[in-house]
Design an enzyme around this catalytic site. Sequence first.
Site, PDB file in Angstrom:
ATOM      1  N   HIS A 113       0.667  -1.304   0.052  1.00  0.00           N
ATOM      2  CA  HIS A 113       0.027  -0.106  -0.100  1.00  0.00           C
ATOM      3  C   HIS A 113       1.142   1.280  -0.104  1.00  0.00           C
ATOM      4  O   HIS A 113       2.029   1.352   0.489  1.00  0.00           O
ATOM      5  CB  HIS A 113      -0.920   0.034   1.252  1.00  0.00           C
ATOM      6  CG  HIS A 113      -2.016   1.039   1.013  1.00  0.00           C
ATOM      7  ND1 HIS A 113      -1.822   2.157   1.588  1.00  0.00           N
ATOM      8  CD2 HIS A 113      -3.063   1.087   0.777  1.00  0.00           C
ATOM      9  CE1 HIS A 113      -2.786   2.930   1.335  1.00  0.00           C
ATOM     10  NE2 HIS A 113      -3.866   2.319   0.777  1.00  0.00           N
TER      11      HIS A 113
ATOM     12  N   GLU B  57      -4.589   1.795  -7.398  1.00  0.00           N
ATOM     13  CA  GLU B  57      -5.050   3.122  -6.568  1.00  0.00           C
ATOM     14  C   GLU B  57      -3.993   4.314  -6.886  1.00  0.00           C
ATOM     15  O   GLU B  57      -2.998   4.368  -6.231  1.00  0.00           O
ATOM     16  CB  GLU B  57      -5.196   2.957  -4.921  1.00  0.00           C
ATOM     17  CG  GLU B  57      -5.958   1.978  -4.505  1.00  0.00           C
ATOM     18  CD  GLU B  57      -6.152   2.583  -2.964  1.00  0.00           C
ATOM     19  OE1 GLU B  57      -7.106   2.541  -2.460  1.00  0.00           O
ATOM     20  OE2 GLU B  57      -5.129   2.062  -2.084  1.00  0.00           O
TER      21      GLU B  57
END
Lengths: 234, 234, 234, 234
Positions: free
Chosen positions: C98, C146
């Site tokens: 992430h 993302e």
Amino acid sequence: MLKDFRIRPPFFEIGPKAYLYGQAALDLAIEADRLCELYDVDIIYTPQAVDLRMIAAATRRLLVFAQHMDCIPIGKGIGSTLPEAVKATGAKGVLLNHAERRMSLGDLRRAIERADAIGLATLVCADDLAEARAVAMLRPNIVLAEPPGLIGSAGGGVESRDYVRTINEAIARIDPSIRVLHGAGIGSAEDVRAMIRLGAEATGCTSAIVRAPDPVRSMTEMIKALRETWDATR
Amino acid sequence: MLKDFRIRPPFFEIGPKAYLYGQAALDLAIEADRLCELYDVDIIYTPQAVDLRMIAAATRRLLVFAQHMDCIPIGKGIGSTLPEAVKATGAKGVLLNHAERRMSLGDLRRAIERADAIGLATLVCADDLAEARAVAMLRPNIVLAEPPGLIGSAGGGVESRDYVRTINEAIARIDPSIRVLHGAGIGSAEDVRAMIRLGAEATGCTSAIVRAPDPVRSMTEMIKALRETWDATR
Amino acid sequence: MLKDFRIRPPFFEIGPKAYLYGQAALDLAIEADRLCELYDVDIIYTPQAVDLRMIAAATRRLLVFAQHMDCIPIGKGIGSTLPEAVKATGAKGVLLNHAERRMSLGDLRRAIERADAIGLATLVCADDLAEARAVAMLRPNIVLAEPPGLIGSAGGGVESRDYVRTINEAIARIDPSIRVLHGAGIGSAEDVRAMIRLGAEATGCTSAIVRAPDPVRSMTEMIKALRETWDATR
Amino acid sequence: MLKDFRIRPPFFEIGPKAYLYGQAALDLAIEADRLCELYDVDIIYTPQAVDLRMIAAATRRLLVFAQHMDCIPIGKGIGSTLPEAVKATGAKGVLLNHAERRMSLGDLRRAIERADAIGLATLVCADDLAEARAVAMLRPNIVLAEPPGLIGSAGGGVESRDYVRTINEAIARIDPSIRVLHGAGIGSAEDVRAMIRLGAEATGCTSAIVRAPDPVRSMTEMIKALRETWDATR
């Protein structure tokens, strides 16, 4: 603490960070070197690693310091900055533990020991009183006290920084041969004057010099203010 | 991928890591530069950041690459290696993601894009086939395939590295303009020969050169073997 | 790619990050679990490591994933998150790479291999098309696309994200069994609808749920929108 | 320093690191908890983050500490260990700055301040006298002195560790309410005896317990030796 290192108050640090490099960093260094002589002050100058040798070769009195070094032995270590390689450039010292390049306590201790052994002075950052005292236990040449919230700030309000004397006294109790430089948010000659009047024996500046319309003029005013305020108050 | 970068097989990489610095790194670079001419091979040389400018200035054909750079913008970044500062030294490229200086996937992507934009070629390490294919998706100039278990090994057994052709073919399918250098554990001229015979168009060496009793001789034998084996097999 | 892992479009990811923990994270998980049944959708839920076991024990269909794991062997590693320890909590998978917890390419490859070996599904973040293709080369179960600039954004403009189909098609060409989840800046049920209409088979949300006046209601509306839009368009 | 934290010499630390997790970590904790009562000693137990809540719930007197925490605010922070989330598990404290998980000086200072604020005791590692004094300046509850070269060592030679009294005295001069635990290379009950005779008021063990053929027996012998030697010498 490197024994052979001598620096006399008042002194100053100019940090080009990653703002200046190559010719522009060299040009500013040459002017800073001239100011060392003109105002009889010691100036520490911390260029990008790639520029250390060029700047050390082109200056006489300027104290050229690396921005960081990695405490690795000679051998492996791609992408590292070997302490011996820094020393071989002609640099006189190294900045350690800046807010933009934190080190673990153990790495910091080892880096100071290594610098002492190979002949580099150490300028070690601390955020506040507790860290300044912790850093002093590792015996650097100079503690650079910079509250991170003030780094790069517009300056102003320097005269209310009552931590300056508190940190100076705390460090002096631990080891009076450790020097203390108070930085962060020094934006003008007036801020330099305020800092010296507060009891600092050294201060420094990055953004207000490198981002000034005329960096040499901004730097000159600060160094002049440093010398004059020192002479007027000590 | 930097468009203007041209390198011709067979080529070679010599990595001083943190073994050599200053005068010794310069001396070896000058000899390597001479070998580029003598054997008509391109040699990539990756010195410590502090030595980039000195070595770039003292050599003509040698491809001087940084060992790493930080993909930060001009501005803050004490202790970083600013891409523009690397470029200004005269360096021609940058090594990225070595096992001794890993980068996150995002940082690696951005560093390659930045290198392309400012004019630095990229040599990007990958451990195995999966990583080599992943790296190829980011479009570097060269993939450096080095199984970490073999880095710094005593060499030997190079002839059994059947992954060489597999990786070459996988990269060629993704983008045939990406070059592939196969390193790790190259300990002798014989290892260089074996690597070229396996299908590699480039290889490289660190420890077996820098730790040899006579580094220039060791390097010379390898470059000679590279040229001769290439001419004999291609 | 964990072979035994089955997840069916449309699916959703809810990430408590470091916003929710303990009882509040448990309460939201129990409601999410209920929504899995009610709308027949799979929901991935990624709590703080300390909460994994409690939440896995209190839910039935919810796919509880760790936020990260360290690819270390059993042994040393104070402060790490051991993969086997994650598996033993009852977690079904792990989120990797992430933007708030980047991994090097090598660590990411090894973490995926380890997850496959011990029975954890992998949800791996990528910032853009190039990274998504690179990540796909490492064969995770799910790519989580993302763009970092959109993470935590106020949403809006989701309908203009034309990269959704581009990434889906690129991943499908590499391996059609890799699923793709498109996140970042999903702020409302309307954004969920827009994302599904754009071609996404999965999306997710953190801040717009955890910071909503009524998180359960916000989450419920999104899951309902996910199911309805999917049924209306596929 | 957490004011409400009370620990009485002699005390002991058992660190499962990433050796033990899940059921095995729980089983050992339950036995350790029994030993706290049997020998009236305080034992700090530092499991993997995922096991904190389960172990805190299953024990009464055992002092369950996290192996690390990240000093982030509630909010973003995927893959982090939020201090409040640790506290909510029932953990009583946190280990910080272990050689396997170094922290920068600034992060360490902030983590201690945060632990104080939310009610977690702090056990902070230091490699040697200089680091122990630096750490003491940050006012943790306990300094854990572990020369890294001795961690995981076969033990032996404990009786020659003359640094034990030096560090104890240095810390006492800074703040006599800071406790000191001397670890590293404690391999047997005999080593525990030697450490207490040297002046330590606390010691600890990882590998010689978790890798013993019978960990419970190994642990029991050490705790018994701790209590008996303490009673015989103080």
